[in-house]
Design a protein around this motif. Structure first.
Motif, PDB file in Angstrom:
ATOM      1  N   UNK A 228       1.280  10.882   1.683  1.00  0.00           N
ATOM      2  CA  UNK A 228       1.652   9.832   2.407  1.00  0.00           C
ATOM      3  C   UNK A 228       0.505   9.297   2.986  1.00  0.00           C
ATOM      4  N   UNK A 229      -0.637   9.960   3.504  1.00  0.00           N
ATOM      5  CA  UNK A 229      -1.701   9.556   4.170  1.00  0.00           C
ATOM      6  C   UNK A 229      -2.480   8.673   3.127  1.00  0.00           C
ATOM      7  N   UNK A 230      -2.545   9.255   1.901  1.00  0.00           N
ATOM      8  CA  UNK A 230      -3.035   8.384   0.598  1.00  0.00           C
ATOM      9  C   UNK A 230      -2.418   7.000   0.630  1.00  0.00           C
ATOM     10  N   UNK A 231      -1.195   7.196   0.509  1.00  0.00           N
ATOM     11  CA  UNK A 231      -0.413   5.687   0.338  1.00  0.00           C
ATOM     12  C   UNK A 231      -0.666   5.010   1.458  1.00  0.00           C
ATOM     13  N   UNK A 232      -0.670   5.303   2.871  1.00  0.00           N
ATOM     14  CA  UNK A 232      -0.981   4.504   3.910  1.00  0.00           C
ATOM     15  C   UNK A 232      -2.302   4.012   3.986  1.00  0.00           C
ATOM     16  N   UNK A 233      -3.368   5.033   3.414  1.00  0.00           N
ATOM     17  CA  UNK A 233      -4.677   4.345   3.523  1.00  0.00           C
ATOM     18  C   UNK A 233      -4.862   3.146   2.462  1.00  0.00           C
ATOM     19  N   UNK A 234      -4.098   3.360   1.317  1.00  0.00           N
ATOM     20  CA  UNK A 234      -4.125   2.650   0.256  1.00  0.00           C
ATOM     21  C   UNK A 234      -3.833   1.126   0.763  1.00  0.00           C
ATOM     22  N   UNK A 235      -2.431   1.198   1.253  1.00  0.00           N
ATOM     23  CA  UNK A 235      -1.650   0.274   1.762  1.00  0.00           C
ATOM     24  C   UNK A 235      -2.735  -0.736   2.641  1.00  0.00           C
ATOM     25  N   UNK A 236      -3.521  -0.048   3.609  1.00  0.00           N
ATOM     26  CA  UNK A 236      -4.468  -0.657   4.448  1.00  0.00           C
ATOM     27  C   UNK A 236      -5.494  -1.354   3.592  1.00  0.00           C
ATOM     28  N   UNK A 237      -5.996  -0.640   2.305  1.00  0.00           N
ATOM     29  CA  UNK A 237      -6.713  -1.436   1.388  1.00  0.00           C
ATOM     30  C   UNK A 237      -6.422  -2.548   0.880  1.00  0.00           C
ATOM     31  N   UNK A 238      -4.979  -2.572   0.596  1.00  0.00           N
ATOM     32  CA  UNK A 238      -4.451  -3.464   0.027  1.00  0.00           C
ATOM     33  C   UNK A 238      -4.407  -4.740   0.966  1.00  0.00           C
ATOM     34  N   UNK A 239      -4.188  -4.646   2.314  1.00  0.00           N
ATOM     35  CA  UNK A 239      -4.372  -5.462   2.991  1.00  0.00           C
ATOM     36  C   UNK A 239      -5.377  -6.037   3.176  1.00  0.00           C
ATOM     37  N   UNK A 240      -6.357  -5.484   3.627  1.00  0.00           N
ATOM     38  CA  UNK A 240      -7.606  -5.804   3.551  1.00  0.00           C
ATOM     39  C   UNK A 240      -8.369  -6.866   2.370  1.00  0.00           C
ATOM     40  N   UNK A 241      -7.697  -6.478   1.191  1.00  0.00           N
ATOM     41  CA  UNK A 241      -8.039  -7.520  -0.104  1.00  0.00           C
ATOM     42  C   UNK A 241      -7.296  -8.653  -0.075  1.00  0.00           C
ATOM     43  N   UNK A 242      -6.448  -8.831   1.057  1.00  0.00           N
ATOM     44  CA  UNK A 242      -5.512 -10.132   1.195  1.00  0.00           C
ATOM     45  C   UNK A 242      -4.357 -10.016   0.535  1.00  0.00           C
TER      46      UNK A 242
ATOM     47  N   UNK B 167     -14.322   2.382   3.426  1.00  0.00           N
ATOM     48  CA  UNK B 167     -14.204   1.143   3.226  1.00  0.00           C
ATOM     49  C   UNK B 167     -13.320   0.743   5.046  1.00  0.00           C
ATOM     50  N   UNK B 168     -13.422   1.907   5.551  1.00  0.00           N
ATOM     51  CA  UNK B 168     -12.569   1.706   6.954  1.00  0.00           C
ATOM     52  C   UNK B 168     -10.985   1.691   6.847  1.00  0.00           C
ATOM     53  N   UNK B 169     -10.559   2.220   5.827  1.00  0.00           N
ATOM     54  CA  UNK B 169      -9.136   2.050   5.523  1.00  0.00           C
ATOM     55  C   UNK B 169      -8.532   3.646   5.688  1.00  0.00           C
ATOM     56  N   UNK B 170      -9.094   4.593   6.060  1.00  0.00           N
ATOM     57  CA  UNK B 170      -8.739   5.833   5.867  1.00  0.00           C
ATOM     58  C   UNK B 170      -7.719   5.934   7.112  1.00  0.00           C
ATOM     59  N   UNK B 171      -6.433   6.532   6.614  1.00  0.00           N
ATOM     60  CA  UNK B 171      -5.437   6.874   7.667  1.00  0.00           C
ATOM     61  C   UNK B 171      -5.267   8.529   7.604  1.00  0.00           C
ATOM     62  N   UNK B 172      -6.173   9.292   7.561  1.00  0.00           N
ATOM     63  CA  UNK B 172      -5.989  10.688   7.365  1.00  0.00           C
ATOM     64  C   UNK B 172      -6.241  11.381   8.617  1.00  0.00           C
ATOM     65  N   UNK B 173      -5.465  12.332   8.809  1.00  0.00           N
ATOM     66  CA  UNK B 173      -5.556  13.214   9.875  1.00  0.00           C
ATOM     67  C   UNK B 173      -6.337  14.498   9.508  1.00  0.00           C
ATOM     68  N   UNK B 174      -6.262  14.813   8.156  1.00  0.00           N
ATOM     69  CA  UNK B 174      -6.925  15.958   7.443  1.00  0.00           C
ATOM     70  C   UNK B 174      -7.121  15.439   6.106  1.00  0.00           C
ATOM     71  N   UNK B 175      -8.607  15.600   5.592  1.00  0.00           N
ATOM     72  CA  UNK B 175      -8.615  15.328   4.047  1.00  0.00           C
ATOM     73  C   UNK B 175      -9.792  13.827   4.403  1.00  0.00           C
ATOM     74  N   UNK B 176      -9.877  13.312   2.994  1.00  0.00           N
ATOM     75  CA  UNK B 176      -8.718  13.344   1.807  1.00  0.00           C
ATOM     76  C   UNK B 176      -8.979  14.620   1.130  1.00  0.00           C
ATOM     77  N   UNK B 177      -7.864  14.737   0.143  1.00  0.00           N
ATOM     78  CA  UNK B 177      -7.957  15.923  -0.758  1.00  0.00           C
ATOM     79  C   UNK B 177      -7.323  15.479  -1.846  1.00  0.00           C
TER      80      UNK B 177
END
Length: 292
Positions: A255-269, A240-250
Protein backbone atom coordinates in the motif's frame (compact mmCIF):
# COMPACT_ATOMS: atom_id res chain seq x y z
CA UNK A 1 22.81 32.79 -31.02
CA UNK A 2 20.54 30.41 -32.86
CA UNK A 3 17.60 30.19 -35.19
CA UNK A 4 14.37 29.47 -33.27
CA UNK A 5 13.39 25.83 -33.08
CA UNK A 6 10.53 24.63 -35.23
CA UNK A 7 7.25 24.39 -33.35
CA UNK A 8 7.43 20.59 -33.49
CA UNK A 9 10.95 20.49 -32.07
CA UNK A 10 10.01 23.04 -29.39
CA UNK A 11 7.11 20.85 -28.28
CA UNK A 12 9.26 17.72 -28.27
CA UNK A 13 12.00 19.42 -26.24
CA UNK A 14 9.50 20.30 -23.52
CA UNK A 15 7.92 16.85 -23.51
CA UNK A 16 11.30 15.13 -23.47
CA UNK A 17 12.14 17.08 -20.31
CA UNK A 18 9.19 15.42 -18.58
CA UNK A 19 6.78 18.35 -18.72
CA UNK A 20 3.01 18.09 -19.00
CA UNK A 21 2.23 20.23 -22.05
CA UNK A 22 -1.21 21.56 -23.03
CA UNK A 23 -1.54 22.75 -26.63
CA UNK A 24 -3.96 25.66 -26.84
CA UNK A 25 -5.74 26.31 -30.13
CA UNK A 26 -3.61 27.47 -33.05
CA UNK A 27 -0.53 28.08 -30.91
CA UNK A 28 1.91 27.01 -33.66
CA UNK A 29 0.92 29.92 -35.93
CA UNK A 30 -0.32 32.46 -33.37
CA UNK A 31 2.32 35.21 -33.23
CA UNK A 32 3.26 38.85 -33.88
CA UNK A 33 5.63 38.14 -36.75
CA UNK A 34 3.94 40.82 -38.87
CA UNK A 35 5.37 43.39 -36.43
CA UNK A 36 8.99 42.34 -36.73
CA UNK A 37 11.36 39.42 -36.87
CA UNK A 38 11.71 36.63 -34.35
CA UNK A 39 15.26 35.42 -34.02
CA UNK A 40 18.06 34.87 -33.79
CA UNK A 41 17.22 33.74 -30.26
CA UNK A 42 19.69 33.95 -27.41
CA UNK A 43 17.89 32.77 -24.29
CA UNK A 44 14.67 32.16 -22.37
CA UNK A 45 12.90 34.71 -20.15
CA UNK A 46 10.47 34.14 -17.29
CA UNK A 47 7.73 36.47 -16.04
CA UNK A 48 4.84 36.46 -13.57
CA UNK A 49 1.32 37.25 -14.71
CA UNK A 50 -0.25 39.25 -11.82
CA UNK A 51 -3.36 37.08 -12.27
CA UNK A 52 -5.25 34.32 -10.51
CA UNK A 53 -7.03 31.36 -12.02
CA UNK A 54 -5.40 29.15 -14.61
CA UNK A 55 -8.12 29.42 -17.26
CA UNK A 56 -8.24 33.22 -17.05
CA UNK A 57 -4.44 33.43 -17.07
CA UNK A 58 -4.05 31.23 -20.13
CA UNK A 59 -6.78 33.11 -22.01
CA UNK A 60 -5.22 36.49 -21.22
CA UNK A 61 -1.75 35.36 -22.29
CA UNK A 62 -3.15 33.94 -25.51
CA UNK A 63 -5.28 36.93 -26.55
CA UNK A 64 -3.71 39.87 -24.69
CA UNK A 65 -5.77 43.02 -24.19
CA UNK A 66 -6.56 46.28 -25.97
CA UNK A 67 -3.25 47.90 -25.04
CA UNK A 68 -1.10 44.82 -25.65
CA UNK A 69 -2.28 42.23 -28.20
CA UNK A 70 -1.42 38.59 -27.72
CA UNK A 71 0.25 36.29 -27.63
CA UNK A 72 1.99 37.62 -24.51
CA UNK A 73 4.38 34.67 -24.35
CA UNK A 74 5.03 31.26 -25.85
CA UNK A 75 3.94 29.27 -22.83
CA UNK A 76 2.05 29.77 -19.58
CA UNK A 77 3.22 27.79 -16.54
CA UNK A 78 0.26 27.39 -14.22
CA UNK A 79 0.44 26.60 -10.52
CA UNK A 80 -0.13 22.90 -11.11
CA UNK A 81 3.08 22.71 -13.15
CA UNK A 82 1.44 22.34 -16.55
CA UNK A 83 2.82 24.28 -19.52
CA UNK A 84 0.13 25.76 -21.79
CA UNK A 85 1.45 26.65 -25.25
CA UNK A 86 -0.39 29.76 -26.48
CA UNK A 87 1.81 31.09 -29.28
CA UNK A 88 4.94 30.53 -31.28
CA UNK A 89 6.97 33.19 -32.99
CA UNK A 90 7.32 36.82 -32.03
CA UNK A 91 5.33 37.49 -28.83
CA UNK A 92 4.69 40.60 -26.74
CA UNK A 93 6.53 39.48 -23.62
CA UNK A 94 9.96 41.07 -23.28
CA UNK A 95 9.72 44.56 -24.76
CA UNK A 96 12.74 46.84 -24.91
CA UNK A 97 15.66 46.04 -22.62
CA UNK A 98 19.33 46.57 -22.01
CA UNK A 99 21.75 45.77 -24.85
CA UNK A 100 24.52 45.02 -22.34
CA UNK A 101 22.31 42.42 -20.67
CA UNK A 102 21.66 40.79 -24.03
CA UNK A 103 25.39 40.66 -24.74
CA UNK A 104 25.99 39.04 -21.35
CA UNK A 105 23.36 36.40 -22.15
CA UNK A 106 25.03 35.76 -25.49
CA UNK A 107 28.41 35.48 -23.75
CA UNK A 108 26.84 33.37 -20.95
CA UNK A 109 28.36 35.43 -18.16
CA UNK A 110 27.03 37.21 -15.08
CA UNK A 111 24.45 39.88 -15.92
CA UNK A 112 25.13 43.60 -15.49
CA UNK A 113 22.47 45.85 -13.99
CA UNK A 114 19.73 46.67 -16.48
CA UNK A 115 19.66 50.46 -16.84
CA UNK A 116 18.63 50.98 -20.46
CA UNK A 117 15.69 50.06 -22.68
CA UNK A 118 17.18 50.21 -26.16
CA UNK A 119 17.07 46.64 -27.51
CA UNK A 120 14.19 44.53 -28.84
CA UNK A 121 13.73 41.53 -26.57
CA UNK A 122 10.69 40.10 -28.30
CA UNK A 123 12.87 38.92 -31.18
CA UNK A 124 15.64 37.50 -28.97
CA UNK A 125 13.99 35.42 -26.22
CA UNK A 126 11.62 32.57 -25.70
CA UNK A 127 9.09 33.85 -23.15
CA UNK A 128 7.12 32.07 -20.41
CA UNK A 129 4.52 33.64 -18.15
CA UNK A 130 4.05 32.04 -14.73
CA UNK A 131 0.71 32.23 -12.92
CA UNK A 132 1.33 34.33 -9.80
CA UNK A 133 0.08 37.60 -8.31
CA UNK A 134 3.65 38.84 -8.00
CA UNK A 135 2.98 40.45 -4.60
CA UNK A 136 5.66 38.49 -2.79
CA UNK A 137 2.95 36.65 -0.81
CA UNK A 138 1.30 34.45 -3.43
CA UNK A 139 3.00 31.05 -3.08
CA UNK A 140 4.98 29.28 -5.76
CA UNK A 141 4.03 25.58 -5.53
CA UNK A 142 6.84 23.06 -5.84
CA UNK A 143 5.28 21.65 -9.02
CA UNK A 144 5.35 25.08 -10.64
CA UNK A 145 8.95 25.81 -9.67
CA UNK A 146 10.00 22.41 -10.97
CA UNK A 147 8.20 23.12 -14.24
CA UNK A 148 10.05 26.44 -14.58
CA UNK A 149 13.31 24.58 -13.98
CA UNK A 150 12.45 21.94 -16.56
CA UNK A 151 11.34 24.51 -19.16
CA UNK A 152 14.61 26.43 -18.80
CA UNK A 153 16.65 23.24 -19.02
CA UNK A 154 14.66 21.94 -22.00
CA UNK A 155 15.32 25.01 -24.11
CA UNK A 156 18.95 25.31 -23.05
CA UNK A 157 19.50 21.63 -23.80
CA UNK A 158 17.89 21.92 -27.24
CA UNK A 159 20.15 24.82 -28.21
CA UNK A 160 23.29 23.68 -26.39
CA UNK A 161 23.13 26.68 -24.05
CA UNK A 162 24.15 26.85 -20.39
CA UNK A 163 22.10 28.08 -17.44
CA UNK A 164 23.20 31.69 -17.94
CA UNK A 165 21.01 31.83 -21.03
CA UNK A 166 18.02 31.99 -18.64
CA UNK A 167 16.92 35.37 -17.26
CA UNK A 168 14.00 37.06 -15.58
CA UNK A 169 12.11 40.07 -16.92
CA UNK A 170 13.40 42.10 -13.97
CA UNK A 171 16.96 41.51 -15.23
CA UNK A 172 16.10 42.74 -18.72
CA UNK A 173 13.98 45.86 -18.49
CA UNK A 174 14.42 48.67 -15.91
CA UNK A 175 11.50 48.97 -13.54
CA UNK A 176 10.27 45.39 -13.88
CA UNK A 177 10.03 43.15 -10.80
CA UNK A 178 9.01 39.84 -12.30
CA UNK A 179 9.24 37.08 -11.45
CA UNK A 180 8.84 37.93 -7.77
CA UNK A 181 8.85 35.30 -5.05
CA UNK A 182 12.02 33.41 -5.94
CA UNK A 183 15.39 34.58 -7.18
CA UNK A 184 16.64 34.02 -10.68
CA UNK A 185 20.04 33.06 -9.26
CA UNK A 186 18.41 30.20 -7.35
CA UNK A 187 16.48 29.12 -10.44
CA UNK A 188 19.58 29.25 -12.63
CA UNK A 189 21.35 27.08 -10.03
CA UNK A 190 18.55 24.51 -10.32
CA UNK A 191 18.72 24.57 -14.10
CA UNK A 192 22.50 24.24 -14.00
CA UNK A 193 22.22 21.20 -11.73
CA UNK A 194 19.62 19.60 -14.01
CA UNK A 195 21.77 20.16 -17.08
CA UNK A 196 24.86 18.83 -15.32
CA UNK A 197 23.11 15.82 -13.79
CA UNK A 198 21.71 14.73 -17.13
CA UNK A 199 24.70 15.58 -19.31
CA UNK A 200 26.33 12.60 -21.08
CA UNK A 201 29.47 11.45 -19.29
CA UNK A 202 31.14 10.09 -22.39
CA UNK A 203 30.68 9.60 -26.10
CA UNK A 204 30.90 5.81 -25.82
CA UNK A 205 28.17 3.87 -27.64
CA UNK A 206 25.13 3.04 -25.56
CA UNK A 207 24.99 -0.52 -24.27
CA UNK A 208 22.62 -2.91 -25.96
CA UNK A 209 20.51 -3.30 -22.78
CA UNK A 210 18.11 -0.47 -21.87
CA UNK A 211 19.12 2.07 -19.24
CA UNK A 212 15.62 2.09 -17.77
CA UNK A 213 13.19 -0.66 -16.84
CA UNK A 214 10.49 -1.09 -19.51
CA UNK A 215 6.92 -0.73 -18.28
CA UNK A 216 5.92 -4.21 -17.05
CA UNK A 217 2.18 -3.59 -17.40
CA UNK A 218 -0.40 -2.48 -14.84
CA UNK A 219 -1.24 -6.09 -13.92
CA UNK A 220 2.32 -6.53 -12.61
CA UNK A 221 1.52 -4.31 -9.64
CA UNK A 222 -0.68 -6.50 -7.45
CA UNK A 223 -0.72 -7.86 -3.93
CA UNK A 224 1.87 -10.57 -3.44
CA UNK A 225 4.21 -9.33 -6.17
CA UNK A 226 7.88 -9.41 -5.14
CA UNK A 227 10.49 -8.05 -7.53
CA UNK A 228 13.65 -5.96 -7.64
CA UNK A 229 11.68 -3.73 -10.03
CA UNK A 230 9.40 -2.72 -7.14
CA UNK A 231 12.42 -1.78 -5.01
CA UNK A 232 13.98 0.25 -7.85
CA UNK A 233 10.66 2.01 -8.45
CA UNK A 234 10.36 2.89 -4.77
CA UNK A 235 13.84 4.37 -4.65
CA UNK A 236 13.03 6.57 -7.64
CA UNK A 237 9.79 7.71 -5.98
CA UNK A 238 11.74 8.68 -2.86
CA UNK A 239 14.27 10.56 -5.02
CA UNK A 240 11.40 12.49 -6.64
CA UNK A 241 10.04 13.52 -3.22
CA UNK A 242 7.03 11.20 -3.52
CA UNK A 243 7.98 8.51 -1.01
CA UNK A 244 5.25 7.64 1.48
CA UNK A 245 7.18 4.84 3.16
CA UNK A 246 7.59 4.30 6.90
CA UNK A 247 9.88 1.35 6.15
CA UNK A 248 11.53 0.60 2.83
CA UNK A 249 11.05 0.68 -0.07
CA UNK A 250 11.40 -3.04 -0.57
CA UNK A 251 10.67 -5.74 -3.16
CA UNK A 252 7.09 -6.54 -2.07
CA UNK A 253 4.36 -4.41 -3.68
CA UNK A 254 2.51 -2.69 -0.83
CA UNK A 255 0.00 0.00 0.00
CA UNK A 256 2.93 2.35 0.68
CA UNK A 257 4.11 1.73 -2.88
CA UNK A 258 0.65 2.54 -4.21
CA UNK A 259 0.39 5.74 -2.16
CA UNK A 260 3.89 6.78 -3.22
CA UNK A 261 3.12 6.17 -6.89
CA UNK A 262 -0.15 8.09 -6.56
CA UNK A 263 1.89 11.04 -5.28
CA UNK A 264 4.11 10.73 -8.38
CA UNK A 265 1.06 10.63 -10.67
CA UNK A 266 -0.27 13.81 -9.06
CA UNK A 267 3.13 15.42 -9.48
CA UNK A 268 2.93 14.53 -13.18
CA UNK A 269 -0.38 16.38 -13.40
CA UNK A 270 -2.81 13.45 -13.18
CA UNK A 271 -5.87 13.46 -10.93
CA UNK A 272 -8.90 11.36 -10.06
CA UNK A 273 -8.83 7.79 -11.36
CA UNK A 274 -5.66 8.59 -13.31
CA UNK A 275 -3.85 9.06 -9.98
CA UNK A 276 -4.90 5.80 -8.31
CA UNK A 277 -1.35 4.66 -7.59
CA UNK A 278 -1.27 1.88 -10.17
CA UNK A 279 1.52 2.65 -12.66
CA UNK A 280 0.65 3.46 -16.25
CA UNK A 281 3.10 3.53 -19.13
CA UNK A 282 3.33 7.31 -19.51
CA UNK A 283 4.05 8.06 -15.84
CA UNK A 284 6.34 5.00 -15.62
CA UNK A 285 8.46 6.16 -18.54
CA UNK A 286 8.78 9.60 -16.95
CA UNK A 287 9.91 8.07 -13.63
CA UNK A 288 12.96 6.49 -15.33
CA UNK A 289 13.29 3.41 -13.11
CA UNK A 290 16.81 1.98 -13.50
CA UNK A 291 17.05 -1.34 -15.28
CA UNK A 292 16.81 -4.14 -12.73
Amino acid sequence: MAAPMSAARFLKALQDEGLTVVQVGDWRTHNRNHKGSWGPVHGVMFHHTVTTGSAHTVDLCRHGHSALPGPLCHGVITKDGRVHLVGYGRANHAGLGDEEVLQAVIDERALPADNEANTDGNRSFYGFECENLGDGKDPWPAAQLEAIERVGAAICRAHGWGHRSVIGHLEWQPGKIDPRGFTMDSMRARIHERLEDEAPESTAPEPSVPWYEPFPGAAFFRAGRRSAIVTAMGKRLVAEGCGRYKVGPGPAWSEADRQSYAAWQRKCGYSGAAADGIPGKSSWDRLKVPNS
